[in-house]
Scaffold this active site. Structure first.
Site, PDB file in Angstrom:
ATOM      1  N   TYR A 142       0.823  -1.214   0.000  1.00 29.89           N
ATOM      2  CA  TYR A 142       0.000   0.000   0.000  1.00 29.89           C
ATOM      3  C   TYR A 142       0.858   1.266   0.000  1.00 29.89           C
ATOM      4  O   TYR A 142       0.402   2.328  -0.397  1.00 29.89           O
ATOM      5  CB  TYR A 142      -0.934   0.037   1.215  1.00 29.89           C
ATOM      6  CG  TYR A 142      -2.009  -1.032   1.209  1.00 29.89           C
ATOM      7  CD1 TYR A 142      -2.091  -1.964   0.192  1.00 29.89           C
ATOM      8  CD2 TYR A 142      -2.944  -1.109   2.231  1.00 29.89           C
ATOM      9  CE1 TYR A 142      -3.065  -2.948   0.187  1.00 29.89           C
ATOM     10  CE2 TYR A 142      -3.930  -2.087   2.235  1.00 29.89           C
ATOM     11  CZ  TYR A 142      -3.978  -3.004   1.213  1.00 29.89           C
ATOM     12  OH  TYR A 142      -4.945  -3.971   1.209  1.00 29.89           O
ATOM     13  N   LYS A 192       4.107 -15.214   3.389  1.00 33.90           N
ATOM     14  CA  LYS A 192       4.052 -16.034   2.166  1.00 33.90           C
ATOM     15  C   LYS A 192       5.504 -16.302   1.776  1.00 33.90           C
ATOM     16  O   LYS A 192       5.973 -15.959   0.682  1.00 33.90           O
ATOM     17  CB  LYS A 192       3.267 -15.253   1.094  1.00 33.90           C
ATOM     18  CG  LYS A 192       2.928 -16.037  -0.149  1.00 33.90           C
ATOM     19  CD  LYS A 192       1.888 -17.120   0.066  1.00 33.90           C
ATOM     20  CE  LYS A 192       1.681 -17.912  -1.215  1.00 33.90           C
ATOM     21  NZ  LYS A 192       0.964 -19.185  -0.976  1.00 33.90           N
ATOM     22  N   ASP A 224      -2.290 -18.227   2.994  1.00 36.75           N
ATOM     23  CA  ASP A 224      -3.422 -18.966   2.410  1.00 36.75           C
ATOM     24  C   ASP A 224      -3.941 -19.999   3.399  1.00 36.75           C
ATOM     25  O   ASP A 224      -5.160 -20.171   3.588  1.00 36.75           O
ATOM     26  CB  ASP A 224      -3.049 -19.596   1.061  1.00 36.75           C
ATOM     27  CG  ASP A 224      -1.629 -20.155   1.024  1.00 36.75           C
ATOM     28  OD1 ASP A 224      -0.876 -19.945   1.995  1.00 36.75           O
ATOM     29  OD2 ASP A 224      -1.263 -20.802   0.030  1.00 36.75           O
ATOM     30  N   ASP A 248      -5.047  -6.732   6.025  1.00 38.85           N
ATOM     31  CA  ASP A 248      -6.280  -6.095   5.589  1.00 38.85           C
ATOM     32  C   ASP A 248      -7.331  -7.170   5.286  1.00 38.85           C
ATOM     33  O   ASP A 248      -8.479  -7.118   5.737  1.00 38.85           O
ATOM     34  CB  ASP A 248      -5.975  -5.259   4.328  1.00 38.85           C
ATOM     35  CG  ASP A 248      -7.101  -4.319   3.966  1.00 38.85           C
ATOM     36  OD1 ASP A 248      -8.092  -4.263   4.709  1.00 38.85           O
ATOM     37  OD2 ASP A 248      -6.993  -3.631   2.928  1.00 38.85           O
ATOM     38  N   ASP A 252     -10.660  -8.611   7.887  1.00 40.58           N
ATOM     39  CA  ASP A 252     -12.066  -8.570   7.472  1.00 40.58           C
ATOM     40  C   ASP A 252     -12.696  -9.956   7.603  1.00 40.58           C
ATOM     41  O   ASP A 252     -13.834 -10.104   8.036  1.00 40.58           O
ATOM     42  CB  ASP A 252     -12.195  -8.103   6.018  1.00 40.58           C
ATOM     43  CG  ASP A 252     -12.446  -6.603   5.932  1.00 40.58           C
ATOM     44  OD1 ASP A 252     -12.151  -5.905   6.927  1.00 40.58           O
ATOM     45  OD2 ASP A 252     -12.928  -6.133   4.885  1.00 40.58           O
TER      46      ASP A 252
END
Ligand code: NAD
Length: 359
Positions: A142, A192, A224, A248, A252
Site C-alpha cells: 500500500y 508467504k 493462504d 487487511d 475482514d
C-alpha cells in the site's frame, strides 16, 4: 484526568455513530472523574467539500497536538470518481502516515449474546473465538511505489511494490509479542515465505524477536493456510501478526466470522501513546441519516482508546461490560437483529442511550 481528543466524524453514518460514542465517553468520564475535551476536525469527503483536500494540514496538526483521535468513517459515492490522491480514503492512509501509526490492532471476539449471528457451525465456535490481528499499517504494497505504464503497443502494465525493512518488521512483531503476554501467550506470524522475498525477511526477523520471548508460544503460518484455518478452527489463534495487505484481508475475514461489521472496533498505534481509534466498517451510505446505524463498533473503539492510549482499564472494562449487558437484555440495532424471541430492535441513538445508562 483531563484528555484532549481530536474527533473526526467523517461521512455517511460517521457523525451518527461518533455522537453515540462521545455520549458513552462523557458518561464514563463523569463516573470515573475524568474530563474529555473534544476538538472536531475534518477528513474525507466532508473535508474535500470544504477545503478541496481529504486531509487538511490543520487536521494533522490538531491530531498531533491531541492525546488521541477518534474517527467515524469516511467515503461515499459522491467522491468515488476523484483521482486516487484526492479521494476520501487518501485521508485515511495520510493520517496513519502523518501520526506514524504502524500497528493496527483488531480484536475478533464472538460475544455470547451474538453467537447466532456467527456464520460458522456451532461445533466450530463452541471451542471459542477470541483473537487479535496485529497488522503492519504503513508499509508493504500500500505504501510502495505504484505505477501504471502504457506499453508501445497500447496495452497497459501496472505494479505495486511490496517493500519491508527489518526495523519495520521488528517493531510490529514486538507489539504482537507484548500483546500476547497480556492474553493467552501465543503468536502466529503470517507470511508467504514460500514465494515472496519480503516474507522471507519477515520470517527471519519474526524468529529473531520470538527468541526474546521464550514464554510466548510462536509459530509461522502461510497466509493462504491462515485464511482457511480461520474458518476451520479459529480457536487455535490468540495473536496473529502480519504485513499490511495480508492483514487487511484476514482481519475482514476474522471480523465477519464474529457476526457483524457494526460490532468490531480497531486501534492504530505508533511509538507513543497517541492512537487512532475507529470502527472497521465504512461510512455505510445506504443507511446514512436514518438513525439505523449500529454505534457499538465506535463505542468499543472509544473503550480501546481508554485502554491503550490513556491506561484506563477499569473505564474500558465498564464500557465493554455495558455493551454486553445491553445485548444480553435483548436490544439490537437492525444489522444484528434476528427473529429470535425476546429481541427488540432499537435505533442508533437508543443503543447509545442504553449503553450509556448501563455505565
Ligand atoms: P461499509 O462498511 O460502509 O458497508 C457495508 C455494509 O455494511 C452496508 O450494507 C452497510 O449498511 C453495513 N454497515 C456498515 N457499518 C454498519 C453499521 N455501523 N451499522 C449497520 N450497518 C452497517 O462498506 P462499503 O459499502 O463497501 O463502503 C462504503 C464507503 O465507506 C465507501 O466509500 C468506502 O470507501 C468507505 N470505507 C471507509 C472506511 C473507513 O473510513 N475506515 C472503511 C471501509 C470503507
Amino acid at each position: 484526568m483531563n484528555k484532549k481528543i481530536a474527533v473526526i466524524k467523517g461521512d455517511g453514518i460517521g457523525p451518527e455513530i461518533v455522537t453515540e460514542a462521545l455520549k458513552v465517553l462523557d458518561k464514563t468520564g463523569e463516573k470515573f472523574g475524568h474530563s474529555f475535551e473534544y476538538t472536531y476536525v475534518l477528513m474525507g469527503g466532508c473535508a474535500i467539500d470544504e477545503t478541496g483536500v481529504p486531509l487538511p494540514q490543520e487536521t494533522i496538526d490538531i491530531c498531533l497536538a491531541s492525546d488521541s483521535v477518534l474517527l467515524g468513517a469516511v467515503g461515499g459515492k459522491k467522491w468515488d470518481n476523484l483521482p486516487g490522491n484526492l479521494r476520501p480514503e487518501a485521508g485515511l492512509l495520510g493520517i496513519r502516515g502523518a501520526l506514524k501509526l504502524f500497528a493496527n490492532i483488531r480484536p475478533a471476539k464472538l460475544l455470547k449474546p451474538l453467537a447466532s449471528a456467527c456464520p460458522l457451525k456451532p461445533e466450530i465456535t463452541n471451542n471459542g473465538l477470541d483473537l487479535v490481528i496485529v497488522r503492519e499499517l504503513i508499509g508493504g504494497a500500500y505504501f510502495g511505489e505504484h505505477k501504471t505504464v502504457t506499453n508501445p503497443d497500447g496495452s497497459k502494465t501496472a505494479s505495486d511494490n511490496m517493500v519491508y525493512s527489518d526495523y519495520e518488521i521488528e517493531r510490529i512483531c514486538r507489539v504482537a509479542f507484548e500483546m500476547a503476554r497480556k492474553r493467552r501467550s501465543k503468536v502466529h506470524s503470517v507470511d508467504k515465505a514460500n514465494v515472496l522475498d519480503s516474507s522471507r525477511l519477515w520470517r527471519e526477523i519474526s524468529h529473531k524477536v520470538a527468541s526474546e520471548y521464550p514464554d510466548v508460544e510462536f509459530d509461522d503460518i502461510l497466509v493462504d493456510n491462515c485464511a482457511m484455518q480461520l474458518v476451520r478452527n479459529p480457536a487455535q489463534f490468540d495473536v496473529l501478526v502480519t504485513e499490511n495487505l495480508f492483514g487487511d484481508i484476514l482481519s475482514d475475514e476474522a471480523s465477519m466470522i464474529t457476526g457483524s461489521l457494526g460490532m468490531i472496533p480497531s486501534a492504530s498505534l505508533g511509538e507513543t501513546s497517541l492512537g487512532l481509534y475507529e470502527p472497521i466498517h465504512g461510512s455505510a451510505p445506504d443507511i446514512a441519516g436514518q438513525n439505523k446505524a449500529n454505534p457499538i463498533a465506535t463505542i468499543l473503539s472509544a473503550a480501546m482508546m481508554l485502554r491503550y492510549s490513556f491506561d484506563m482499564s477499569a473505564e474500558a472494562d465498564a464500557i465493554e461490560n455495558s455493551v454486553t449487558k445491553v445485548l444480553e437484555s435483548g436490544f439490537r440495532t437492525s444489522d444484528i437483529m434476528s427473529d429470535s424471541e425476546g429481541l427488540k430492535c432499537v435505533s442508533c441513538t437508543e443503543m447509545g442511550d442504553l449503553i450509556s445508562s448501563e455505565i
